[in-house]
Enzyme design. Sequence first.
Site, mmCIF file in Angstrom:
data_model
loop_
_atom_site.group_PDB
_atom_site.id
_atom_site.type_symbol
_atom_site.label_atom_id
_atom_site.label_comp_id
_atom_site.label_asym_id
_atom_site.label_seq_id
_atom_site.Cartn_x
_atom_site.Cartn_y
_atom_site.Cartn_z
ATOM 1 N N LYS A 11 -14.348 9.189 -0.887
ATOM 2 C CA LYS A 11 -13.949 7.995 -0.092
ATOM 3 C C LYS A 11 -14.714 7.128 0.407
ATOM 4 C CE LYS A 11 -9.393 10.523 1.005
ATOM 5 N NZ LYS A 11 -8.683 10.895 2.044
ATOM 6 N N TYR A 51 -0.918 5.295 -2.259
ATOM 7 C CA TYR A 51 -0.316 6.191 -1.022
ATOM 8 C C TYR A 51 1.181 5.777 -0.674
ATOM 9 C CZ TYR A 51 -4.904 8.242 0.011
ATOM 10 O OH TYR A 51 -6.198 8.907 -0.063
ATOM 11 N N PHE A 59 0.411 7.590 10.144
ATOM 12 C CA PHE A 59 -0.908 7.361 9.853
ATOM 13 C C PHE A 59 -1.266 6.373 8.541
ATOM 14 C CE2 PHE A 59 0.002 11.472 7.963
ATOM 15 C CZ PHE A 59 -0.508 11.382 6.662
ATOM 16 N N ARG A 87 -9.055 21.630 -5.128
ATOM 17 C CA ARG A 87 -8.768 21.732 -4.049
ATOM 18 C C ARG A 87 -9.403 22.532 -2.983
ATOM 19 N NH1 ARG A 87 -4.314 18.457 -2.568
ATOM 20 N NH2 ARG A 87 -3.611 19.514 -1.032
ATOM 21 N N THR A 93 -7.382 19.626 4.714
ATOM 22 C CA THR A 93 -7.461 18.183 5.085
ATOM 23 C C THR A 93 -8.274 17.799 6.184
ATOM 24 O OG1 THR A 93 -5.386 17.809 4.160
ATOM 25 C CG2 THR A 93 -5.958 16.438 5.525
ATOM 26 N N ARG A 104 -15.407 19.353 2.568
ATOM 27 C CA ARG A 104 -15.054 18.781 3.773
ATOM 28 C C ARG A 104 -15.780 19.511 5.127
ATOM 29 N NH1 ARG A 104 -8.726 17.988 1.979
ATOM 30 N NH2 ARG A 104 -8.777 15.677 1.297
ATOM 31 N N ASN A 114 -12.171 12.010 5.605
ATOM 32 C CA ASN A 114 -12.414 13.382 5.033
ATOM 33 C C ASN A 114 -13.196 13.433 3.780
ATOM 34 O OD1 ASN A 114 -10.310 12.670 3.559
ATOM 35 N ND2 ASN A 114 -8.997 14.473 4.287
ATOM 36 N N HIS A 117 -10.504 12.901 -1.890
ATOM 37 C CA HIS A 117 -9.044 13.026 -2.109
ATOM 38 C C HIS A 117 -8.862 14.012 -3.446
ATOM 39 C CE1 HIS A 117 -4.827 12.278 -3.401
ATOM 40 N NE2 HIS A 117 -5.341 12.132 -4.586
ATOM 41 N N GLU A 128 -1.646 9.975 -10.978
ATOM 42 C CA GLU A 128 -2.902 9.372 -10.267
ATOM 43 C C GLU A 128 -3.900 8.938 -11.391
ATOM 44 O OE1 GLU A 128 -3.756 12.143 -7.064
ATOM 45 O OE2 GLU A 128 -1.921 11.654 -5.999
HETATM 46 P P1 AMP Z 1 -3.279 13.385 0.454
HETATM 47 O O1 AMP Z 1 -2.425 12.433 -0.211
HETATM 48 O O2 AMP Z 1 -3.073 14.925 0.722
HETATM 49 O O3 AMP Z 1 -4.753 13.088 0.245
HETATM 50 O O4 AMP Z 1 -3.262 12.928 2.281
HETATM 51 C C1 AMP Z 1 -3.765 11.492 2.513
HETATM 52 C C2 AMP Z 1 -4.783 11.623 3.466
HETATM 53 O O5 AMP Z 1 -4.102 11.168 4.873
HETATM 54 C C3 AMP Z 1 -5.540 12.792 3.876
HETATM 55 O O6 AMP Z 1 -6.565 13.152 2.985
HETATM 56 C C4 AMP Z 1 -6.105 12.490 5.218
HETATM 57 O O7 AMP Z 1 -7.320 11.480 4.856
HETATM 58 C C5 AMP Z 1 -5.074 11.179 5.722
HETATM 59 N N1 AMP Z 1 -4.424 11.962 6.792
HETATM 60 C C6 AMP Z 1 -3.644 12.916 6.676
HETATM 61 N N2 AMP Z 1 -3.083 13.445 7.666
HETATM 62 C C7 AMP Z 1 -3.418 12.538 8.539
HETATM 63 C C8 AMP Z 1 -3.341 12.431 9.932
HETATM 64 N N3 AMP Z 1 -2.575 13.318 10.720
HETATM 65 N N4 AMP Z 1 -3.822 11.567 10.716
HETATM 66 C C9 AMP Z 1 -4.795 10.637 9.893
HETATM 67 N N5 AMP Z 1 -5.062 10.622 8.476
HETATM 68 C C10 AMP Z 1 -4.362 11.957 8.055
#
Ligand code: AMP
Length: 140
Positions: A11, A51, A59, A87, A93, A104, A114, A117, A128
């Site tokens: 990222k 996304y 968010f 993972r 996360t 992380r 973070n 992904h 993806e």
């Molecule tokens: P994922 O699809 O699992 O990669 O999730 C999407 C991304 O959203 C995560 O990797 C974080 O960077 C972000 N994310 C998830 N939860 C939160 C949150 N509560 N606040 C801000 N960013 C978030």
Amino acid sequence: MAVTRTFSIIKPDATRRNLTGAVTKMLEDAGLRVVASKRIHMSREQAEGFYAVHKERPFFGELVDFMISGPVVVQVLEGEGAMQRNRDVMGATNPKDAAPGTIRAELAESIEANTVHGSDSDENAAIEIAYFFKPEEIVG
Ligand code: AMP
């Protein structure tokens, strides 16, 4: 265990801090092989499409803004049980919850910034990978 593929993004917080190599080394040390890789700057449309599953989350806007705030490195990773292996080395996360030694825990700045992904299922990995790579760009 079968050799499979998963999808990874290094990222913008990591490219900004020049950690592309550090992240890739942790992936490789975890038994994953980079079989495709390119550095791109995602468009807003590309990030929103990627996304889309999170569209209703509070968010979402910030997540898209962050993902287009700088270059990213999209990768296809190959290895035994690649999705779960990736993972495991990524960690939780939220870096505050991530186990020591994970990417992380060691490198991430916050729940948003973070560092990486990783696909959360083999089915999503295939979707993806196809979102960013043509089959001929993947060289195992
Ligand atoms: P994922 O699809 O699992 O990669 O999730 C999407 C991304 O959203 C995560 O990797 C974080 O960077 C972000 N994310 C998830 N939860 C939160 C949150 N509560 N606040 C801000 N960013 C978030």
